[in-house]
Design a protein around this motif. Structure first.
Motif, mmCIF file in Angstrom:
data_model
loop_
_atom_site.group_PDB
_atom_site.id
_atom_site.type_symbol
_atom_site.label_atom_id
_atom_site.label_comp_id
_atom_site.label_asym_id
_atom_site.label_seq_id
_atom_site.Cartn_x
_atom_site.Cartn_y
_atom_site.Cartn_z
ATOM 1 N N ILE A 14 47.707 44.226 46.634
ATOM 2 C CA ILE A 14 47.167 42.999 46.046
ATOM 3 C C ILE A 14 45.650 43.014 46.203
ATOM 4 O O ILE A 14 45.132 43.312 47.282
ATOM 5 N N ASP A 15 44.951 42.723 45.133
ATOM 6 C CA ASP A 15 43.496 42.729 45.153
ATOM 7 C C ASP A 15 42.983 41.498 44.403
ATOM 8 O O ASP A 15 43.275 41.324 43.221
ATOM 9 N N MET A 16 42.261 40.637 45.104
ATOM 10 C CA MET A 16 41.709 39.440 44.462
ATOM 11 C C MET A 16 40.658 39.872 43.424
ATOM 12 O O MET A 16 39.947 40.858 43.614
ATOM 13 N N ASP A 17 40.557 39.129 42.338
ATOM 14 C CA ASP A 17 39.648 39.494 41.248
ATOM 15 C C ASP A 17 38.241 38.966 41.519
ATOM 16 O O ASP A 17 38.058 37.754 41.637
ATOM 17 N N LEU A 108 38.737 41.478 53.229
ATOM 18 C CA LEU A 108 39.117 40.064 53.089
ATOM 19 C C LEU A 108 40.027 39.825 51.894
ATOM 20 O O LEU A 108 40.850 38.923 51.892
ATOM 21 N N ASP A 109 39.885 40.627 50.846
ATOM 22 C CA ASP A 109 40.561 40.285 49.585
ATOM 23 C C ASP A 109 41.550 41.338 49.093
ATOM 24 O O ASP A 109 41.937 41.322 47.937
ATOM 25 N N GLU A 110 41.954 42.226 49.979
ATOM 26 C CA GLU A 110 42.815 43.328 49.539
ATOM 27 C C GLU A 110 43.806 43.679 50.629
ATOM 28 O O GLU A 110 43.450 43.710 51.799
ATOM 29 N N ASN A 162 44.788 46.789 35.286
ATOM 30 C CA ASN A 162 44.750 45.694 34.305
ATOM 31 C C ASN A 162 44.049 44.471 34.849
ATOM 32 O O ASN A 162 44.525 43.350 34.708
ATOM 33 N N LYS A 163 42.911 44.690 35.498
ATOM 34 C CA LYS A 163 42.170 43.573 36.065
ATOM 35 C C LYS A 163 41.458 42.792 34.978
ATOM 36 O O LYS A 163 41.058 43.392 33.997
ATOM 37 N N PRO A 164 41.196 41.496 35.108
ATOM 38 C CA PRO A 164 41.705 40.602 36.154
ATOM 39 C C PRO A 164 43.106 40.074 35.829
ATOM 40 O O PRO A 164 43.588 40.243 34.719
HETATM 41 MG MG LIG Z 1 38.832 42.582 44.912
#
Ligand SMILES: [Mg+2]
Length: 362
Positions: A14-17, A108-110, A162-164
């Protein structure tokens, strides 16, 4: 079929955009739809994160602010709010933990999650990943991208595809073909320097990498060559590591204006000591070695270290040692561009146990 499936792990990445930038746009409607850079705007500033609007202009994280402004003259700079980012980070981790304890945060985001066995008894990793995305959106009003596959390497590649707000599943039957077509620059674990070396060897895609023998890759890249050999075949047996044992904790800052006065240096040192103490408290540990890092105006780097007889964790104790290091053998003789405090020789739970046992014996 059931036995074959049982041998295959189910990994989610999981990776925040555009995490920091999205948080700022979420909290300040005026920033929405505009190119935003989180970071300092002044001469020495560096972009910590860029919104998707800014990325269209070629602005990306770790870029010097001055260059970012050249690329995008109407770029809006926003000061980072790390307390807010880490609070959100805890929020999303709590979501992860409701599915599995096998969570390995990368930043923090992954994070990687191993959901082969999970707390809701759900056989489909894709359904879990979609649920996690939906809950993150619901609870934080932010989007994340998810990658699902049977190992960490592929899950990480998938989340980036396929971000975001993406969702990508790489199934075993598609993996090798996908990796073969991937450019080397997209391989997680192959940094820019290695990628350049590979290009010089004529390796620009996964297929090129796959054509090289393990022996050649090890000869050229050392032990990591074996890893490259494997990922070219879409293989990666690294496990999701829920409790990464940290060897050091540290904090550092680059200043927009070089510091020369002792008073200014001590003020920054105070702040850094407090941050390191907070991290130690969070990790419930203490440390015996303190290292002061100094980078001068000309980018020369110096470290000064001291190992103490006993463990310390408090901000005052850390500050005292760091101040001593700053003054010994003398205060910095050149303007200081970056200041950092790190601590190592950490006391871990198991050592705690050993120490306790030892003191008992005595
Ligand atoms: Mg990220």
């Amino acid at each position: 079929m059931a036995t074959a499936a049982a041998l295959i792990r189910k990994i989610i990445h999981i990776d925040m955009d555009a995490f920091f930038a999205s948080v700022e746009q979420r909290d300040n409607p005026e920033l929405r739809g505009r190119p935003v850079a989180v970071g300092g705007s002044r001469a020495r500033g560096v972009v910590a994160a860029a919104s998707y609007e800014a990325r269209k202009f070629g602005v990306h994280s770790a870029m010097a602010s001055a260059i970012a402004l050249q690329k995008c003259p109407h770029l809006v700079f926003v000061k980072p709010r790390f307390e807010v980012y880490s609070a959100i980070s805890r929020q999303i981790r709590d979501i992860f933990y409701s599915y599995t304890d096998l969570v390995e945060p990368l930043s923090l985001d992954e994070a990687y999650l191993d959901v082969t066995e999970n707390k809701i008894g759900m056989p489909s990793a894709s359904i879990i990943a979609r649920e996690i995305k939906a809950r993150i959106q619901e609870e934080t009003n932010l989007t994340a991208s998810a990658g699902v596959s049977y190992n960490k390497f592929l899950a990480k590649i998938a989340s980036d595809m396929n971000k975001p707000d993406g969702f990508t599943l790489i199934t075993p039957d598609k993996a090798e073909q996908l990796v073969a077509g991937l450019s080397i620059g997209k391989f997680h674990g192959i940094g820019r320097v290695t990628a350049a070396k590979m290009e010089a060897m004529g390796i620009t895609t996964g297929a090129d990498l796959r054509a090289r023998s393990e022996q050649e890759l090890v000869q050229r890249f050392g032990k990591t060559g074996r890893y490259y050999f494997k990922i070219a075949r879409a293989q990666d047996d690294r496990e999701v590591q829920p409790h990464r044992i940290r060897k050091s904790v540290g904090s550092e800052r680059t200043f927009e204006v070089d510091l020369t006065e002792e008073e200014d240096l001590l003020e920054r040192l105070h702040y850094l000591a407090r941050e390191v103490a907070q991290d130690l408290a969070r990790l419930q540990t203490s440390a015996r070695t303190v290292t002061l890092k100094l980078k001068y105006f000309d980018f020369t780097l110096q470290t000064r270290s001291r190992t103490l007889a006993s463990y310390i964790a408090g901000s005052d104790a850390l500050f005292t040692v760091a101040r001593e290091l700053l003054r010994t053998p003398s205060l910095p003789l050149h303007p200081v561009r970056l200041l950092g405090i790190s601590v190592s020789n950490l006391l871990h739970q198991q050592d705690l146990h050993t120490n306790y046992q030892l003191s008992f014996d005595f």
